[in-house]
Design an enzyme around this catalytic site. Structure first.
Site, PDB file in Angstrom:
ATOM      1  N   ARG A  58       0.871  -1.140   0.003  1.00 44.53           N
ATOM      2  CA  ARG A  58       0.019   0.023   0.100  1.00 44.53           C
ATOM      3  C   ARG A  58       0.948   1.366   0.036  1.00 44.53           C
ATOM      4  O   ARG A  58       0.622   2.267  -0.792  1.00 44.53           O
ATOM      5  CB  ARG A  58      -0.891   0.016   1.331  1.00 44.53           C
ATOM      6  CG  ARG A  58      -2.019   1.104   1.221  1.00 44.53           C
ATOM      7  CD  ARG A  58      -3.059   0.746   2.297  1.00 44.53           C
ATOM      8  NE  ARG A  58      -3.697   2.087   2.479  1.00 44.53           N
ATOM      9  CZ  ARG A  58      -3.911   2.954   3.431  1.00 44.53           C
ATOM     10  NH1 ARG A  58      -3.019   2.689   4.546  1.00 44.53           N
ATOM     11  NH2 ARG A  58      -4.799   3.909   3.433  1.00 44.53           N
ATOM     12  N   HIS A  62       0.840   4.205  -2.822  1.00 41.48           N
ATOM     13  CA  HIS A  62       0.572   5.434  -2.325  1.00 41.48           C
ATOM     14  C   HIS A  62       1.679   6.217  -2.869  1.00 41.48           C
ATOM     15  O   HIS A  62       1.357   7.671  -3.079  1.00 41.48           O
ATOM     16  CB  HIS A  62       0.232   5.963  -0.931  1.00 41.48           C
ATOM     17  CG  HIS A  62      -1.263   5.513  -0.517  1.00 41.48           C
ATOM     18  ND1 HIS A  62      -1.919   5.945   0.415  1.00 41.48           N
ATOM     19  CD2 HIS A  62      -1.893   4.294  -1.037  1.00 41.48           C
ATOM     20  CE1 HIS A  62      -3.076   5.397   0.572  1.00 41.48           C
ATOM     21  NE2 HIS A  62      -3.251   4.496  -0.344  1.00 41.48           N
ATOM     22  N   ASP A  63       2.893   5.953  -2.830  1.00 40.84           N
ATOM     23  CA  ASP A  63       3.914   6.680  -3.345  1.00 40.84           C
ATOM     24  C   ASP A  63       3.821   7.113  -4.725  1.00 40.84           C
ATOM     25  O   ASP A  63       3.963   8.186  -5.024  1.00 40.84           O
ATOM     26  CB  ASP A  63       5.238   5.884  -2.814  1.00 40.84           C
ATOM     27  CG  ASP A  63       6.531   6.862  -3.255  1.00 40.84           C
ATOM     28  OD1 ASP A  63       6.487   8.049  -3.142  1.00 40.84           O
ATOM     29  OD2 ASP A  63       7.557   6.327  -3.689  1.00 40.84           O
ATOM     30  N   GLU A  84       3.490  14.467   3.099  1.00 37.49           N
ATOM     31  CA  GLU A  84       2.531  13.517   2.220  1.00 37.49           C
ATOM     32  C   GLU A  84       1.885  12.168   3.229  1.00 37.49           C
ATOM     33  O   GLU A  84       0.925  11.951   3.365  1.00 37.49           O
ATOM     34  CB  GLU A  84       3.407  12.879   1.017  1.00 37.49           C
ATOM     35  CG  GLU A  84       2.599  12.314   0.057  1.00 37.49           C
ATOM     36  CD  GLU A  84       3.622  11.881  -1.075  1.00 37.49           C
ATOM     37  OE1 GLU A  84       3.720  10.773  -1.283  1.00 37.49           O
ATOM     38  OE2 GLU A  84       4.345  12.927  -1.765  1.00 37.49           O
ATOM     39  N   ASN A  90      -3.320   8.953   4.175  1.00 39.31           N
ATOM     40  CA  ASN A  90      -1.906   8.245   4.194  1.00 39.31           C
ATOM     41  C   ASN A  90      -1.735   7.940   5.827  1.00 39.31           C
ATOM     42  O   ASN A  90      -0.733   7.592   6.307  1.00 39.31           O
ATOM     43  CB  ASN A  90      -0.630   8.828   3.891  1.00 39.31           C
ATOM     44  CG  ASN A  90      -0.676   8.718   2.432  1.00 39.31           C
ATOM     45  OD1 ASN A  90      -1.074   7.740   2.007  1.00 39.31           O
ATOM     46  ND2 ASN A  90       0.096   9.679   1.707  1.00 39.31           N
ATOM     47  N   HIS A 187      -5.741  -5.756  -2.948  1.00 43.81           N
ATOM     48  CA  HIS A 187      -6.622  -5.617  -1.744  1.00 43.81           C
ATOM     49  C   HIS A 187      -6.780  -7.078  -1.030  1.00 43.81           C
ATOM     50  O   HIS A 187      -7.575  -7.355  -0.273  1.00 43.81           O
ATOM     51  CB  HIS A 187      -8.026  -5.124  -2.218  1.00 43.81           C
ATOM     52  CG  HIS A 187      -8.019  -3.704  -2.347  1.00 43.81           C
ATOM     53  ND1 HIS A 187      -9.344  -2.978  -2.950  1.00 43.81           N
ATOM     54  CD2 HIS A 187      -6.932  -2.712  -2.217  1.00 43.81           C
ATOM     55  CE1 HIS A 187      -8.767  -1.802  -3.060  1.00 43.81           C
ATOM     56  NE2 HIS A 187      -7.927  -1.570  -2.510  1.00 43.81           N
ATOM     57  N   THR A 188      -6.052  -7.957  -1.872  1.00 44.54           N
ATOM     58  CA  THR A 188      -6.280  -9.399  -1.228  1.00 44.54           C
ATOM     59  C   THR A 188      -5.235  -9.503   0.061  1.00 44.54           C
ATOM     60  O   THR A 188      -5.653 -10.276   0.884  1.00 44.54           O
ATOM     61  CB  THR A 188      -5.595 -10.218  -2.304  1.00 44.54           C
ATOM     62  OG1 THR A 188      -5.726 -11.929  -1.918  1.00 44.54           O
ATOM     63  CG2 THR A 188      -4.190 -10.239  -2.375  1.00 44.54           C
ATOM     64  N   THR A 242      -8.292 -14.538   3.125  1.00 45.97           N
ATOM     65  CA  THR A 242      -7.078 -14.955   3.361  1.00 45.97           C
ATOM     66  C   THR A 242      -6.140 -13.535   3.386  1.00 45.97           C
ATOM     67  O   THR A 242      -5.470 -13.456   2.486  1.00 45.97           O
ATOM     68  CB  THR A 242      -6.698 -15.811   2.123  1.00 45.97           C
ATOM     69  OG1 THR A 242      -6.778 -15.311   0.744  1.00 45.97           O
ATOM     70  CG2 THR A 242      -7.336 -16.998   2.125  1.00 45.97           C
TER      71      THR A 242
END
Length: 315
Positions: A58, A62-63, A84, A90, A187-188, A242
């Site tokens: 993540r 985001h970077d 940031e 963040n 998103h897993t 999972t």
């Protein structure tokens, strides 16, 4: 919002020439053991904390979505500037110590050579691999950026975005609808706080308290975890069943109405993206191949200028 779009477009045009300068062999002569040093740091962290892989993946995403992958998300706030990393989207990022430890290890063997941006890109790859996902050769040669403004985090795609907003956000970074669906598979891994999906389970619209696209039993479970006006610190749900394994369960649950975010559900709202979701749900290999391609594509944008000696501060 228009100003943010213009800034993003200008950033993309200014860094396009840098994409071609990245190479999987970039440090072969100057720091041949850089990758192994980063991997060792990530492995050590994962042994102590199973949430680290999701955090690093993540963080890298985001970077990259702010001024390209330039390590600016690692910089600390200072006098007169909110960084940031302290922008609203963040504040829940964590695991920064992993990157700082990796940087220390790399600096010990080849000072001033390897950028923080490259270390974060490598760590994100290792996060996926150590969670049972695929590995790939990471193109390297990114430079670290000097601009790190909390206000620019407003351009990050939000969990409440609809498909049109997502497509626009990704296309501004040169990413396609396939990239959107493949990268959403990240998103897993991980966990989400109630605030990111409460719009789907409380006062959804004028006719429904709960988003009707949600599986009823799943919605009931979420409402129990996150009651209305929830004040329980840290309450939330794992991203899928999972949550520490990098697999295609996210897509399988998505087609069953068991996704957390509005942005996830929106992937089923067009024939093209829905077909990709079905493809990735039925084939782990198809997902992994697409994810690798999209990760390399996303992480190849870079607009930095220097190699930081400390990832927390500009030189």
């Amino acid at each position: 919002m228009a100003l943010i779009v213009i800034v993003n477009l200008l950033m993309l045009s200014s860094v396009a020439s840098l994409v071609n300068s990245l190479s999987v062999n970039y440090y072969d002569r100057t720091c041949p053991n850089a990758e192994s040093a980063v991997t060792d740091a990530v492995k050590k962290a994962v042994l102590n904390d199973k949430t680290v892989p999701a955090a690093l993946l993540r963080m890298h995403f985001h970077d990259c979505f702010i001024r390209g992958c330039d390590g600016s998300v690692l910089l600390e706030s200072g006098k007169g500037n909110t960084a940031e990393k302290d922008g609203p989207p963040n504040v829940s990022l964590h695991g920064f110590y992993v990157i700082h430890n990796a940087k220390k290890a790399v600096e010990a063997i080849c000072p001033g050579v390897v950028s923080c941006a490259d270390i974060l890109a490598l760590a994100a790859r290792d996060a996926v691999t150590l969670s049972g996902g695929p590995s790939w050769n990471v193109p390297k040669g990114r430079k670290d950026g000097r601009v790190f403004k909390a206000t620019e985090t407003r351009s990050l795609p939000a969990p409440t975005f609809n498909l049109s907003q997502l497509i626009q956000s990704f296309s501004q970074r040169g990413l396609s609808q396939q990239d959107l669906v493949a990268l959403s598979g990240g998103h897993t891994l991980g966990f989400s706080h109630c605030s990111s999906f409460e719009n789907r389970i409380h006062n959804f619209d004028a006719s429904h308290d709960v988003d009707p696209s949600l599986n009823p039993s799943f919605a009931s479970k979420l409402k129990n975890i996150c009651p209305a006006h929830n004040k329980v610190k840290g309450a939330g749900s794992t991203m899928d069943s999972t949550s520490t394994a990098f697999d295609n369960s996210y897509y399988k649950l998505l087609v069953q109405g068991k996704s957390l975010f509005s942005s996830d559900q929106s992937l089923l709202s067009s024939p093209q993206t829905k077909a990709l979701v079905a493809k990735f749900a039925s084939s782990k290999k198809a997902f992994e191949d697409a994810f690798i391609n999209s990760m390399i594509k996303m992480s190849s944008l870079n607009g930095g200028q220097e190699v930081r000696l400390d990832c927390r501060f500009v030189r």
